[in-house]
Scaffold this motif. Structure first.
Motif, PDB file in Angstrom:
ATOM      1  N   PRO A   1      -5.678  -8.061 -11.471  1.00  0.00           N
ATOM      2  CA  PRO A   1      -6.944  -7.428 -11.867  1.00  0.00           C
ATOM      3  C   PRO A   1      -7.697  -8.305 -12.856  1.00  0.00           C
ATOM      4  O   PRO A   1      -7.086  -9.082 -13.598  1.00  0.00           O
ATOM      5  CB  PRO A   1      -6.497  -6.119 -12.509  1.00  0.00           C
ATOM      6  N   PRO A   2      -9.048  -8.160 -12.912  1.00  0.00           N
ATOM      7  CA  PRO A   2      -9.877  -7.335 -12.030  1.00  0.00           C
ATOM      8  C   PRO A   2     -10.187  -8.043 -10.727  1.00  0.00           C
ATOM      9  O   PRO A   2      -9.658  -9.124 -10.462  1.00  0.00           O
ATOM     10  CB  PRO A   2     -11.138  -7.138 -12.869  1.00  0.00           C
ATOM     11  N   ASN A   3     -11.077  -7.456  -9.943  1.00  0.00           N
ATOM     12  CA  ASN A   3     -11.516  -8.037  -8.684  1.00  0.00           C
ATOM     13  C   ASN A   3     -12.624  -9.045  -9.008  1.00  0.00           C
ATOM     14  O   ASN A   3     -13.649  -8.693  -9.595  1.00  0.00           O
ATOM     15  CB  ASN A   3     -12.048  -6.921  -7.777  1.00  0.00           C
ATOM     16  N   THR A   4     -12.423 -10.315  -8.626  1.00  0.00           N
ATOM     17  CA  THR A   4     -13.389 -11.358  -8.976  1.00  0.00           C
ATOM     18  C   THR A   4     -13.901 -12.052  -7.720  1.00  0.00           C
ATOM     19  O   THR A   4     -13.159 -12.256  -6.767  1.00  0.00           O
ATOM     20  CB  THR A   4     -12.756 -12.412  -9.898  1.00  0.00           C
ATOM     21  N   ALA A   5     -15.181 -12.398  -7.741  1.00  0.00           N
ATOM     22  CA  ALA A   5     -15.805 -13.054  -6.590  1.00  0.00           C
ATOM     23  C   ALA A   5     -16.701 -14.193  -7.063  1.00  0.00           C
ATOM     24  O   ALA A   5     -17.363 -14.087  -8.100  1.00  0.00           O
ATOM     25  CB  ALA A   5     -16.623 -12.051  -5.785  1.00  0.00           C
ATOM     26  N   LEU A   6     -16.678 -15.264  -6.290  1.00  0.00           N
ATOM     27  CA  LEU A   6     -17.616 -16.373  -6.493  1.00  0.00           C
ATOM     28  C   LEU A   6     -18.637 -16.327  -5.373  1.00  0.00           C
ATOM     29  O   LEU A   6     -18.272 -16.309  -4.199  1.00  0.00           O
ATOM     30  CB  LEU A   6     -16.884 -17.719  -6.476  1.00  0.00           C
ATOM     31  N   MET A   7     -19.921 -16.275  -5.729  1.00  0.00           N
ATOM     32  CA  MET A   7     -20.985 -16.276  -4.736  1.00  0.00           C
ATOM     33  C   MET A   7     -21.793 -17.572  -4.854  1.00  0.00           C
ATOM     34  O   MET A   7     -22.288 -17.901  -5.938  1.00  0.00           O
ATOM     35  CB  MET A   7     -21.909 -15.071  -4.909  1.00  0.00           C
ATOM     36  N   ILE A   8     -21.875 -18.302  -3.737  1.00  0.00           N
ATOM     37  CA  ILE A   8     -22.733 -19.487  -3.647  1.00  0.00           C
ATOM     38  C   ILE A   8     -24.014 -19.043  -2.952  1.00  0.00           C
ATOM     39  O   ILE A   8     -23.992 -18.604  -1.796  1.00  0.00           O
ATOM     40  CB  ILE A   8     -22.057 -20.624  -2.855  1.00  0.00           C
ATOM     41  N   ILE A   9     -25.126 -19.143  -3.643  1.00  0.00           N
ATOM     42  CA  ILE A   9     -26.397 -18.628  -3.142  1.00  0.00           C
ATOM     43  C   ILE A   9     -27.378 -19.779  -2.969  1.00  0.00           C
ATOM     44  O   ILE A   9     -27.571 -20.593  -3.879  1.00  0.00           O
ATOM     45  CB  ILE A   9     -26.970 -17.574  -4.114  1.00  0.00           C
ATOM     46  N   THR A  10     -27.960 -19.867  -1.796  1.00  0.00           N
ATOM     47  CA  THR A  10     -28.963 -20.900  -1.528  1.00  0.00           C
ATOM     48  C   THR A  10     -30.240 -20.246  -1.041  1.00  0.00           C
ATOM     49  O   THR A  10     -30.214 -19.268  -0.277  1.00  0.00           O
ATOM     50  CB  THR A  10     -28.467 -21.909  -0.477  1.00  0.00           C
ATOM     51  N   ASP A  11     -31.379 -20.785  -1.491  1.00  0.00           N
ATOM     52  CA  ASP A  11     -32.674 -20.231  -1.108  1.00  0.00           C
ATOM     53  C   ASP A  11     -33.537 -21.230  -0.330  1.00  0.00           C
ATOM     54  O   ASP A  11     -34.749 -21.064  -0.197  1.00  0.00           O
ATOM     55  CB  ASP A  11     -33.439 -19.741  -2.339  1.00  0.00           C
ATOM     56  N   GLY A  12     -32.877 -22.279   0.186  1.00  0.00           N
ATOM     57  CA  GLY A  12     -33.606 -23.319   0.913  1.00  0.00           C
ATOM     58  C   GLY A  12     -34.090 -24.426   0.016  1.00  0.00           C
ATOM     59  O   GLY A  12     -34.464 -25.510   0.487  1.00  0.00           O
ATOM     60  N   VAL A  13     -34.067 -24.189  -1.294  1.00  0.00           N
ATOM     61  CA  VAL A  13     -34.500 -25.194  -2.266  1.00  0.00           C
ATOM     62  C   VAL A  13     -33.361 -25.520  -3.222  1.00  0.00           C
ATOM     63  O   VAL A  13     -32.991 -26.672  -3.420  1.00  0.00           O
ATOM     64  CB  VAL A  13     -35.741 -24.712  -3.048  1.00  0.00           C
ATOM     65  N   ASN A  14     -32.814 -24.490  -3.797  1.00  0.00           N
ATOM     66  CA  ASN A  14     -31.768 -24.662  -4.801  1.00  0.00           C
ATOM     67  C   ASN A  14     -30.479 -23.966  -4.384  1.00  0.00           C
ATOM     68  O   ASN A  14     -30.484 -23.085  -3.518  1.00  0.00           O
ATOM     69  CB  ASN A  14     -32.225 -24.114  -6.160  1.00  0.00           C
ATOM     70  N   ARG A  15     -29.402 -24.389  -5.051  1.00  0.00           N
ATOM     71  CA  ARG A  15     -28.080 -23.800  -4.843  1.00  0.00           C
ATOM     72  C   ARG A  15     -27.590 -23.238  -6.175  1.00  0.00           C
ATOM     73  O   ARG A  15     -27.683 -23.895  -7.209  1.00  0.00           O
ATOM     74  CB  ARG A  15     -27.099 -24.861  -4.334  1.00  0.00           C
ATOM     75  N   TYR A  16     -27.087 -22.007  -6.155  1.00  0.00           N
ATOM     76  CA  TYR A  16     -26.662 -21.348  -7.384  1.00  0.00           C
ATOM     77  C   TYR A  16     -25.208 -20.880  -7.223  1.00  0.00           C
ATOM     78  O   TYR A  16     -24.812 -20.466  -6.141  1.00  0.00           O
ATOM     79  CB  TYR A  16     -27.533 -20.124  -7.698  1.00  0.00           C
ATOM     80  N   GLU A  17     -24.458 -20.931  -8.301  1.00  0.00           N
ATOM     81  CA  GLU A  17     -23.099 -20.383  -8.331  1.00  0.00           C
ATOM     82  C   GLU A  17     -23.080 -19.187  -9.283  1.00  0.00           C
ATOM     83  O   GLU A  17     -23.454 -19.302 -10.450  1.00  0.00           O
ATOM     84  CB  GLU A  17     -22.074 -21.426  -8.802  1.00  0.00           C
ATOM     85  N   VAL A  18     -22.653 -18.040  -8.762  1.00  0.00           N
ATOM     86  CA  VAL A  18     -22.602 -16.821  -9.575  1.00  0.00           C
ATOM     87  C   VAL A  18     -21.205 -16.227  -9.481  1.00  0.00           C
ATOM     88  O   VAL A  18     -20.682 -16.034  -8.375  1.00  0.00           O
ATOM     89  CB  VAL A  18     -23.645 -15.786  -9.104  1.00  0.00           C
ATOM     90  N   ARG A  19     -20.609 -15.954 -10.613  1.00  0.00           N
ATOM     91  CA  ARG A  19     -19.288 -15.316 -10.652  1.00  0.00           C
ATOM     92  C   ARG A  19     -19.429 -13.879 -11.125  1.00  0.00           C
ATOM     93  O   ARG A  19     -20.056 -13.614 -12.160  1.00  0.00           O
ATOM     94  CB  ARG A  19     -18.345 -16.099 -11.567  1.00  0.00           C
ATOM     95  N   LEU A  20     -18.837 -12.971 -10.355  1.00  0.00           N
ATOM     96  CA  LEU A  20     -18.915 -11.548 -10.666  1.00  0.00           C
ATOM     97  C   LEU A  20     -17.513 -10.969 -10.815  1.00  0.00           C
ATOM     98  O   LEU A  20     -16.569 -11.415 -10.162  1.00  0.00           O
ATOM     99  CB  LEU A  20     -19.667 -10.793  -9.566  1.00  0.00           C
ATOM    100  N   SER A  21     -17.411  -9.948 -11.640  1.00  0.00           N
ATOM    101  CA  SER A  21     -16.132  -9.264 -11.879  1.00  0.00           C
ATOM    102  C   SER A  21     -16.349  -7.760 -11.803  1.00  0.00           C
ATOM    103  O   SER A  21     -17.218  -7.208 -12.472  1.00  0.00           O
ATOM    104  CB  SER A  21     -15.592  -9.662 -13.260  1.00  0.00           C
ATOM    105  N   ALA A  22     -15.542  -7.082 -10.954  1.00  0.00           N
ATOM    106  CA  ALA A  22     -15.648  -5.632 -10.794  1.00  0.00           C
ATOM    107  C   ALA A  22     -14.248  -5.033 -10.796  1.00  0.00           C
ATOM    108  O   ALA A  22     -13.255  -5.730 -10.584  1.00  0.00           O
ATOM    109  CB  ALA A  22     -16.380  -5.283  -9.494  1.00  0.00           C
TER     110      ALA A  22
END
Length: 450
Positions: A412-433
């Motif tokens: 625990p806890p539940n963790t996720a890494l999200m790689i987000i792209t919008d066609g221009v930039n790339r973002y890394e977001v880490r979330l915990s639930a």
């Protein structure tokens, strides 16, 4: 009994449907099997053994709760066939229980138990008694050493021994362990004629499938994996509903031994340890009409949530696009959890690609993802391999992606890494639930156009 008949050329299509379709794209919940654990003089289960216990027997508690649960399920879901494995105090071998569940063609298997554990032994002084002891001395008599025993009296304490009650209390939910998937697979293949391939209502033809063929075993293995995820989803709902009552909810676990019926049933299956029979507070709760009814209602509420999600999943997916253009969308029950981990992300396109991974060590984290209150990913096990999906931002409103923890994984806890792209930039977001709080990303659309 009718044989399942699926065309050979249709097998590949069915295979793709199984892999790509949502975890909840199954048939309707028509039959629920409820099993009262233990039974008969041969198998009483756990018993109340601590000092001043009610001397309860697990078999009696599970039967009482099961009868109330069956009545509550029938009351709240009259369209569902609810089948108990026993309604009286009789012994059933676990294999017989599994056979009955499969014979009933159950869509869910609910196994009711009460927990216990090793009891420590205590002792206390209850009095004293006089005890004669002997002092040994030696004396020389005619050059020989002679032993002389001299009696004397002492007062010694008298103790009584007793079993101490457990301090742990609460309700836990168990699913079959991942390494037991092979047993689930065997149950599916043994079912043979009862095995149904989900084909999104596409008609079959007259060619009989060989249950021992490599293709069929592959399909069955996918089903075994799905049953694991569906069981985990239902277990999560039960844990949440129990927690709402104020009772100690101990979460979801995978037991390595002792719950053979969960592996041998050809359906999603959970075992509910309703409480600790050797904890005084729990024992009174489990024996009370109020406690038994409260548990029956909590489990029923969880089953209803699961049933609604199963049967409305396809509809929800179809409505996602139209819901994006609505100003107001009804809030799913999963989004009633507070959101405490929120990230703000400025993007330069209204079309965004999201790739989601387990963050850190791979520990069987399972999540659902909502976008603007619409379910877009259901009960997905996160791994080191990306699971990808696209979202389209709605102009003029807050666009929010919510991460819902279906379990806590093994770490625990539940963790996720999200790689987000919008066609221009790339973002890394880490979330915990976790099982009490969601996490989210709020998108702010900043166009790169002049």
């Amino acid at each position: 009994m009718l044989k399942n008949k699926v065309p050979v050329l249709f097998l590949l299509a069915a295979f793709n449907l199984l892999i790509l379709s949502d975890i909840f794209s199954q048939k309707k919940i028509r039959t629920i099997v409820v099993d009262a654990g233990h039974g008969g003089s041969r198998d009483p289960g756990a018993t109340g053994q601590y000092e001043n216990s009610l001397r309860s027997k697990e078999k009696d508690i599970t039967l009482a709760i099961t009868l109330k649960l069956v009545a509550e399920l029938k009351k709240q879901m009259p369209d569902v066939n609810v089948r108990p494995t026993r309604t009286t105090d009789v012994y059933q071998d676990p294999r017989e229980k599994a056979r009955l569940a499969n014979e009933f063609k159950g869509d869910l298997f609910l196994c009711i138990h009460a927990d216990s554990g090793p009891l420590k032994q205590g002792k206390r002084q209850i009095g004293t008694r006089e005890e004669t002891r002997y002092k040994i001395t030696y004396k020389k008599v005619k050059k020989k050493k002679v032993k002389i025993s001299t009696p004397y009296t002492v007062t010694v304490p008298v103790y009584e021994y007793f079993k101490m009650p457990l301090t742990r209390s609460g309700t836990s939910v168990w699913i079959f362990a991942a390494h037991k998937t092979s047993d689930k697979l065997k149950a599916i293949l043994d079912g043979g004629e009862d095995f149904e391939i989900e084909t999104d209502n596409v008609d079959s033809t007259e060619e009989v499938m060989d249950m021992n063929s490599p293709e069929m075993k592959t399909l069955a293995q996918i089903y075994a994996s799905r049953f694991q995820l569906r069981s985990d989803k239902l277990a999560g709902f039960v844990n949440e509903e129990v927690e709402k009552t104020g009772r100690n909810a101990l979460g979801i676990s995978q037991r390595q031994k002792g719950i053979w019926v969960l592996q041998a049933t050809n359906m999603p299956a959970i075992l509910i340890e309703t409480g600790f029979i050797n904890n005084p507070e729990d024992e009174r709760y489990l024996n009370s009409e109020k406690g038994q009814q409260e548990l029956a209602e909590s489990i029923t509420a969880a089953v209803k949530r699961y049933k609604d999600q199963v049967e409305n999943a396809n509809k929800s997916a179809a409505q996602t696009e139209t819901q994006k253009n609505k100003d107001e969308v009804s809030t799913p029950a999963e989004l009633e959890r507070p959101t405490k981990d929120t990230k703000i992300l400025q993007v330069k396109s209204d079309k965004v690609k999201v790739e989601i991974y387990d963050d850190g060590e791979i520990d069987n984290d399972i999540v659902s993802v909502y976008f603007n209150k619409a379910l877009i990913v259901a009960n997905k096990a996160l791994t080191a391999k990306a699971y990808s999906f696209n979202v389209e931002l709605v102009p003029g409103k807050t666009n929010e992606l919510v991460l819902y923890a279906d379990n806590l994984g093994s770490i625990p806890p539940n963790t996720a890494l999200m790689i987000i792209t919008d066609g221009v930039n790339r973002y890394e977001v880490r979330l915990s639930a976790d099982l009490k709080n969601n996490a989210s990303i709020r998108f702010e659309f900043k166009s790169s156009k002049p």
